[in-house]
Motif scaffolding. Sequence first.
Motif, PDB file in Angstrom:
ATOM      1  N   TYR B  31     143.864  61.688  46.886  1.00  0.00           N
ATOM      2  CA  TYR B  31     142.791  60.786  46.498  1.00  0.00           C
ATOM      3  C   TYR B  31     142.098  61.327  45.241  1.00  0.00           C
ATOM      4  CZ  TYR B  31     142.885  57.914  50.708  1.00  0.00           C
ATOM      5  OH  TYR B  31     143.239  57.037  51.705  1.00  0.00           O
ATOM      6  N   CYS B  33     138.604  60.969  42.698  1.00  0.00           N
ATOM      7  CA  CYS B  33     137.216  60.522  42.566  1.00  0.00           C
ATOM      8  C   CYS B  33     136.799  60.729  41.117  1.00  0.00           C
ATOM      9  CB  CYS B  33     136.270  61.352  43.430  1.00  0.00           C
ATOM     10  SG  CYS B  33     136.652  61.422  45.154  1.00  0.00           S
ATOM     11  N   TYR B  35     133.100  61.270  38.780  1.00  0.00           N
ATOM     12  CA  TYR B  35     131.656  61.512  38.785  1.00  0.00           C
ATOM     13  C   TYR B  35     131.118  61.375  37.374  1.00  0.00           C
ATOM     14  CZ  TYR B  35     132.762  63.466  43.321  1.00  0.00           C
ATOM     15  OH  TYR B  35     133.227  63.631  44.603  1.00  0.00           O
ATOM     16  N   PRO B  43     125.400  65.267  39.312  1.00  0.00           N
ATOM     17  CA  PRO B  43     126.466  64.265  39.204  1.00  0.00           C
ATOM     18  C   PRO B  43     126.255  63.104  40.174  1.00  0.00           C
ATOM     19  CG  PRO B  43     127.369  66.487  39.293  1.00  0.00           C
ATOM     20  CD  PRO B  43     125.916  66.601  39.642  1.00  0.00           C
ATOM     21  N   VAL B  45     128.683  59.962  42.002  1.00  0.00           N
ATOM     22  CA  VAL B  45     130.032  59.428  42.177  1.00  0.00           C
ATOM     23  C   VAL B  45     130.062  57.976  41.725  1.00  0.00           C
ATOM     24  CG1 VAL B  45     129.623  58.886  44.639  1.00  0.00           C
ATOM     25  CG2 VAL B  45     131.971  59.141  43.779  1.00  0.00           C
ATOM     26  N   TYR B  48     135.497  56.446  44.187  1.00  0.00           N
ATOM     27  CA  TYR B  48     136.036  57.353  45.206  1.00  0.00           C
ATOM     28  C   TYR B  48     137.276  56.722  45.819  1.00  0.00           C
ATOM     29  CZ  TYR B  48     133.821  54.485  48.871  1.00  0.00           C
ATOM     30  OH  TYR B  48     133.451  53.458  49.711  1.00  0.00           O
ATOM     31  N   GLN B  49     138.085  57.561  46.457  1.00  0.00           N
ATOM     32  CA  GLN B  49     139.346  57.102  47.059  1.00  0.00           C
ATOM     33  C   GLN B  49     140.122  56.213  46.090  1.00  0.00           C
ATOM     34  OE1 GLN B  49     138.993  55.619  51.111  1.00  0.00           O
ATOM     35  NE2 GLN B  49     137.518  57.224  51.648  1.00  0.00           N
ATOM     36  N   TYR B  86     133.734  63.514  35.234  1.00  0.00           N
ATOM     37  CA  TYR B  86     134.629  64.484  35.853  1.00  0.00           C
ATOM     38  C   TYR B  86     135.509  63.793  36.888  1.00  0.00           C
ATOM     39  CZ  TYR B  86     131.494  68.030  33.922  1.00  0.00           C
ATOM     40  OH  TYR B  86     130.753  68.815  33.072  1.00  0.00           O
ATOM     41  N   GLN B  88     138.196  64.312  40.126  1.00  0.00           N
ATOM     42  CA  GLN B  88     138.325  65.259  41.229  1.00  0.00           C
ATOM     43  C   GLN B  88     139.515  64.843  42.081  1.00  0.00           C
ATOM     44  OE1 GLN B  88     135.483  64.990  44.468  1.00  0.00           O
ATOM     45  NE2 GLN B  88     135.359  67.206  44.651  1.00  0.00           N
ATOM     46  N   TRP B  90     141.421  65.195  45.692  1.00  0.00           N
ATOM     47  CA  TRP B  90     140.937  65.381  47.058  1.00  0.00           C
ATOM     48  C   TRP B  90     142.111  65.319  48.021  1.00  0.00           C
ATOM     49  CZ3 TRP B  90     135.620  65.609  48.175  1.00  0.00           C
ATOM     50  CH2 TRP B  90     135.285  65.619  49.531  1.00  0.00           C
ATOM     51  N   SER B  93     142.726  70.236  51.709  1.00  0.00           N
ATOM     52  CA  SER B  93     142.081  71.510  51.421  1.00  0.00           C
ATOM     53  C   SER B  93     141.496  71.597  50.014  1.00  0.00           C
ATOM     54  CB  SER B  93     143.071  72.658  51.612  1.00  0.00           C
ATOM     55  OG  SER B  93     144.183  72.491  50.767  1.00  0.00           O
ATOM     56  N   THR B  94     141.877  70.705  49.127  1.00  0.00           N
ATOM     57  CA  THR B  94     141.484  70.820  47.722  1.00  0.00           C
ATOM     58  C   THR B  94     140.432  69.798  47.338  1.00  0.00           C
ATOM     59  OG1 THR B  94     143.659  71.644  47.098  1.00  0.00           O
ATOM     60  CG2 THR B  94     142.322  70.708  45.346  1.00  0.00           C
ATOM     61  N   ARG B  95     139.449  70.253  46.581  1.00  0.00           N
ATOM     62  CA  ARG B  95     138.436  69.347  46.027  1.00  0.00           C
ATOM     63  C   ARG B  95     138.255  69.662  44.541  1.00  0.00           C
ATOM     64  NH1 ARG B  95     139.391  68.462  50.828  1.00  0.00           N
ATOM     65  NH2 ARG B  95     137.916  68.689  52.571  1.00  0.00           N
ATOM     66  N   PHE B  97     138.002  69.983  40.512  1.00  0.00           N
ATOM     67  CA  PHE B  97     137.514  69.118  39.438  1.00  0.00           C
ATOM     68  C   PHE B  97     138.349  69.295  38.173  1.00  0.00           C
ATOM     69  CE2 PHE B  97     133.631  67.468  41.188  1.00  0.00           C
ATOM     70  CZ  PHE B  97     133.152  68.445  42.052  1.00  0.00           C
ATOM     71  N   GLY B  99     138.255  69.263  33.923  1.00  0.00           N
ATOM     72  CA  GLY B  99     137.359  69.961  33.021  1.00  0.00           C
ATOM     73  C   GLY B  99     136.219  69.120  32.446  1.00  0.00           C
TER      74      GLY B  99
END
Lengths: 117, 106
Positions: B31, B33, B35, B43, B45, B48-49, B86, B88, B90, B93-95, B97, B99
């Motif tokens: 997924y 996202c 921001y 920030p 959002v 998302y998704q 930014y 992201q 998802w 385990s990973t979130r 961002f 750069g």
Amino acid sequence: QVQLVQSGAEVKRPGASVKVSCKASGYTFTTSDINWVRQAPGQGLEWMGWMNPNSGNTFYVQKFQGRVTMTRDTSKNTAYLEVSSLRSDDTAVYYCTRAPSRSFDIWGQGTTVTVSS
Amino acid sequence: SYALTQPSSVSVSPGQTATITCSGEKLGERYACWYQQKPGQSPVVVIYQDNKRPSGIPDRFSGSNSGNTATLTISGTQTMDEADYYCQAWDSSTRVFGGGTKLTVL
């Protein structure tokens, strides 16, 4: 309304520790993970890890393992981030943020941590 | 470790369409996202998704995610949209961002 309110700015010496708090209101604290994100001056967002307020389970980004501790006090609806052995490159704004549905939907106002001798 | 790449800056004229890309290996299988961050603010959002807009976000913001690239599109860009954006990634385990991209509206 749903909000996260963080503790105030901190100035620390290199080698010291800092503990930042994040108080939740307007929702059931134990139902959404709390994540911590930091932003060094003029730089981008850096995700540090998450904590499940219900179980207390945590996940730390490898870079921060051993130096970062995320905890909570469910009686106070408050999450905490502690960073130890502070270095100058830990100078940043630290944000707590809620993650109910695969996004960070609510953010705290940020806590500035300055590490300087 | 997983990494996301964004252009450092994008410029657009008011009323035109701004497109900001985010690249990462098999990003379409996670997924994405987006921001928005304005100077001195936390920030917010905006997507998302992959393509969902939170309540209160104008419908000129849209998102897509396929293959190795996620895209944020701002149609009819307004001066108030000038900000850092930014992406992201998802998954379980990973979130992580990206750069960040500075969007300039001029």
